[in-house]
Design a protein around this motif. Structure first.
Motif, PDB file in Angstrom:
ATOM      1  N   PRO A 134       0.639 -36.456  38.030  1.00 24.12           N
ATOM      2  CA  PRO A 134      -0.228 -35.305  37.756  1.00 24.12           C
ATOM      3  C   PRO A 134       0.543 -33.995  37.664  1.00 24.12           C
ATOM      4  O   PRO A 134      -0.007 -33.006  37.208  1.00 24.12           O
ATOM      5  N   ASP A 135       1.811 -33.979  38.082  1.00 26.46           N
ATOM      6  CA  ASP A 135       2.572 -32.737  38.054  1.00 26.46           C
ATOM      7  C   ASP A 135       3.339 -32.526  36.755  1.00 26.46           C
ATOM      8  O   ASP A 135       3.997 -31.508  36.601  1.00 26.46           O
ATOM      9  N   TRP A 136       3.295 -33.463  35.832  1.00 23.69           N
ATOM     10  CA  TRP A 136       3.952 -33.263  34.549  1.00 23.69           C
ATOM     11  C   TRP A 136       3.272 -32.127  33.813  1.00 23.69           C
ATOM     12  O   TRP A 136       2.063 -31.920  33.929  1.00 23.69           O
ATOM     13  N   ILE A 137       4.019 -31.394  33.014  1.00 23.86           N
ATOM     14  CA  ILE A 137       3.513 -30.200  32.357  1.00 23.86           C
ATOM     15  C   ILE A 137       2.369 -30.535  31.392  1.00 23.86           C
ATOM     16  O   ILE A 137       1.386 -29.797  31.310  1.00 23.86           O
ATOM     17  N   ILE A 138       2.462 -31.678  30.706  1.00 27.47           N
ATOM     18  CA  ILE A 138       1.394 -32.022  29.760  1.00 27.47           C
ATOM     19  C   ILE A 138       0.095 -32.287  30.514  1.00 27.47           C
ATOM     20  O   ILE A 138      -0.983 -31.895  30.062  1.00 27.47           O
ATOM     21  N   ASN A 139       0.184 -32.916  31.672  1.00 34.67           N
ATOM     22  CA  ASN A 139      -1.023 -33.177  32.459  1.00 34.67           C
ATOM     23  C   ASN A 139      -1.611 -31.884  33.014  1.00 34.67           C
ATOM     24  O   ASN A 139      -2.830 -31.729  33.086  1.00 34.67           O
ATOM     25  N   GLN A 140      -0.757 -30.945  33.387  1.00 39.71           N
ATOM     26  CA  GLN A 140      -1.242 -29.654  33.869  1.00 39.71           C
ATOM     27  C   GLN A 140      -1.937 -28.880  32.745  1.00 39.71           C
ATOM     28  O   GLN A 140      -2.979 -28.263  32.957  1.00 39.71           O
ATOM     29  N   LEU A 141      -1.369 -28.923  31.539  1.00 30.26           N
ATOM     30  CA  LEU A 141      -1.973 -28.226  30.406  1.00 30.26           C
ATOM     31  C   LEU A 141      -3.321 -28.830  30.025  1.00 30.26           C
ATOM     32  O   LEU A 141      -4.283 -28.108  29.741  1.00 30.26           O
ATOM     33  N   ILE A 142      -3.396 -30.158  30.020  1.00 28.05           N
ATOM     34  CA  ILE A 142      -4.668 -30.825  29.694  1.00 28.05           C
ATOM     35  C   ILE A 142      -5.714 -30.507  30.747  1.00 28.05           C
ATOM     36  O   ILE A 142      -6.873 -30.228  30.428  1.00 28.05           O
ATOM     37  N   ARG A 143      -5.322 -30.535  32.010  1.00 27.83           N
ATOM     38  CA  ARG A 143      -6.268 -30.233  33.087  1.00 27.83           C
ATOM     39  C   ARG A 143      -6.780 -28.794  32.971  1.00 27.83           C
ATOM     40  O   ARG A 143      -7.964 -28.522  33.134  1.00 27.83           O
ATOM     41  N   GLY A 144      -5.868 -27.868  32.655  1.00 27.87           N
ATOM     42  CA  GLY A 144      -6.270 -26.475  32.491  1.00 27.87           C
ATOM     43  C   GLY A 144      -7.221 -26.286  31.316  1.00 27.87           C
ATOM     44  O   GLY A 144      -8.207 -25.547  31.413  1.00 27.87           O
ATOM     45  N   ALA A 145      -6.948 -26.978  30.202  1.00 25.27           N
ATOM     46  CA  ALA A 145      -7.831 -26.877  29.038  1.00 25.27           C
ATOM     47  C   ALA A 145      -9.204 -27.470  29.339  1.00 25.27           C
ATOM     48  O   ALA A 145     -10.232 -26.916  28.935  1.00 25.27           O
ATOM     49  N   MET A 146      -9.247 -28.564  30.070  1.00 27.76           N
ATOM     50  CA  MET A 146     -10.533 -29.170  30.431  1.00 27.76           C
ATOM     51  C   MET A 146     -11.322 -28.254  31.354  1.00 27.76           C
ATOM     52  O   MET A 146     -12.539 -28.124  31.223  1.00 27.76           O
ATOM     53  N   LEU A 147     -10.650 -27.621  32.301  1.00 26.17           N
ATOM     54  CA  LEU A 147     -11.337 -26.695  33.202  1.00 26.17           C
ATOM     55  C   LEU A 147     -11.866 -25.482  32.448  1.00 26.17           C
ATOM     56  O   LEU A 147     -12.968 -25.006  32.731  1.00 26.17           O
ATOM     57  N   ASP A 148     -11.083 -24.969  31.478  1.00 23.81           N
ATOM     58  CA  ASP A 148     -11.550 -23.845  30.671  1.00 23.81           C
ATOM     59  C   ASP A 148     -12.795 -24.228  29.867  1.00 23.81           C
ATOM     60  O   ASP A 148     -13.746 -23.449  29.765  1.00 23.81           O
ATOM     61  N   LEU A 149     -12.793 -25.434  29.295  1.00 21.80           N
ATOM     62  CA  LEU A 149     -13.963 -25.900  28.549  1.00 21.80           C
ATOM     63  C   LEU A 149     -15.169 -26.049  29.462  1.00 21.80           C
ATOM     64  O   LEU A 149     -16.287 -25.692  29.096  1.00 21.80           O
ATOM     65  N   LYS A 150     -14.934 -26.570  30.643  1.00 18.78           N
ATOM     66  CA  LYS A 150     -16.045 -26.773  31.582  1.00 18.78           C
ATOM     67  C   LYS A 150     -16.607 -25.432  32.042  1.00 18.78           C
ATOM     68  O   LYS A 150     -17.819 -25.256  32.135  1.00 18.78           O
ATOM     69  N   ASN A 151     -15.739 -24.471  32.306  1.00 14.40           N
ATOM     70  CA  ASN A 151     -16.186 -23.161  32.758  1.00 14.40           C
ATOM     71  C   ASN A 151     -16.887 -22.381  31.650  1.00 14.40           C
ATOM     72  O   ASN A 151     -17.745 -21.548  31.917  1.00 14.40           O
ATOM     73  N   SER A 152     -16.531 -22.639  30.384  1.00 10.46           N
ATOM     74  CA  SER A 152     -17.175 -21.933  29.279  1.00 10.46           C
ATOM     75  C   SER A 152     -18.566 -22.491  28.971  1.00 10.46           C
ATOM     76  O   SER A 152     -19.309 -21.878  28.240  1.00 10.46           O
ATOM     77  N   GLY A 153     -18.883 -23.660  29.509  1.00 11.54           N
ATOM     78  CA  GLY A 153     -20.198 -24.235  29.297  1.00 11.54           C
ATOM     79  C   GLY A 153     -20.255 -25.208  28.140  1.00 11.54           C
ATOM     80  O   GLY A 153     -21.288 -25.813  27.888  1.00 11.54           O
ATOM     81  N   LYS A 154     -19.181 -25.380  27.404  1.00 12.69           N
ATOM     82  CA  LYS A 154     -19.170 -26.323  26.283  1.00 12.69           C
ATOM     83  C   LYS A 154     -19.072 -27.760  26.773  1.00 12.69           C
ATOM     84  O   LYS A 154     -19.497 -28.679  26.106  1.00 12.69           O
TER      85      LYS A 154
END
Length: 182
Positions: A134-154
């Motif tokens: 989970p600490d790989w950079i690609i996994n961190q970027l995907i997790r951040g993008a998913m959280l942004d989508l979830k917080n935006s309501g989409k």
């Protein structure tokens, strides 16, 4: 001259030698649950090992299954192992009871080698397990993008996002809801 399709490989001197060679390999595979040989032999043995398990799944009370097991397996203990150990292991599986792994490189004669093994055997795996870090950079970027989508309501109500240990400051919003970071 046209090439004719042959459903099997030519392995030994003739048909009897070919079957005897395959019977020996099947016996070794059932006994030890792993076999190292040339790729051609392993690939040909895999077909017969799969068929043997398929027929043996009918049970030891079926005369056709017992006849086939007696033909392919020399030792009485191997027939017992086939019906009492291997068949219950693959009870819920519909196919692909064996795994064929090609060894990189060649043997001393320049022929590619391979491992043929039953799935679920007690030996350590030949291939290392794929790790999910989970600490790989690609996994961190995907997790951040998913959280942004979830917080935006989409993206609503998706609980498949694992919690992150290092959260960004933009993800931490105050409880007041005014959008200021804590």
């Amino acid at each position: 001259m046209l090439r004719r399709f042959k459903p099997y490989r030519r392995l030994a001197g003739g048909p009897k030698e070919r079957i005897n060679l395959l019977r020996g390999l099947i016996n070794h595979l059932v006994k030890y649950e792993r076999l190292e040989t040339t790729y051609g032999l392993a690939h040909e043995t895999q077909k017969y090992a799969e068929r043997l398990i398929n027929v043996a799944k009918k049970g030891d009370h079926d005369p056709a299954a017992m006849k086939l097991a007696d033909y392919w397996l020399y030792e009485k203990q191997l027939v017992h192992k086939l019906f009492k150990v291997l068949v219950p292991r693959f009870e819920n599986s519909t196919g692909l009871y064996t795994r064929l792994l090609k060894v990189p490189g060649y043997n001393e004669k320049g022929i590619p080698t391979a491992f043929l093994e039953y799935k679920g055997n007690p030996y350590p795996p030949l291939r290392p397990e794929k790790r999910k870090n989970p600490d790989w950079i690609i996994n961190q970027l995907i997790r951040g993008a998913m959280l942004d989508l979830k917080n935006s309501g989409k993206l609503k109500g998706d609980s498949s996002i694992p919690p992150s240990t290092n959260t960004r400051s933009s993800d931490r919003v105050s409880a007041v809801g005014d959008g200021t970071a804590v």
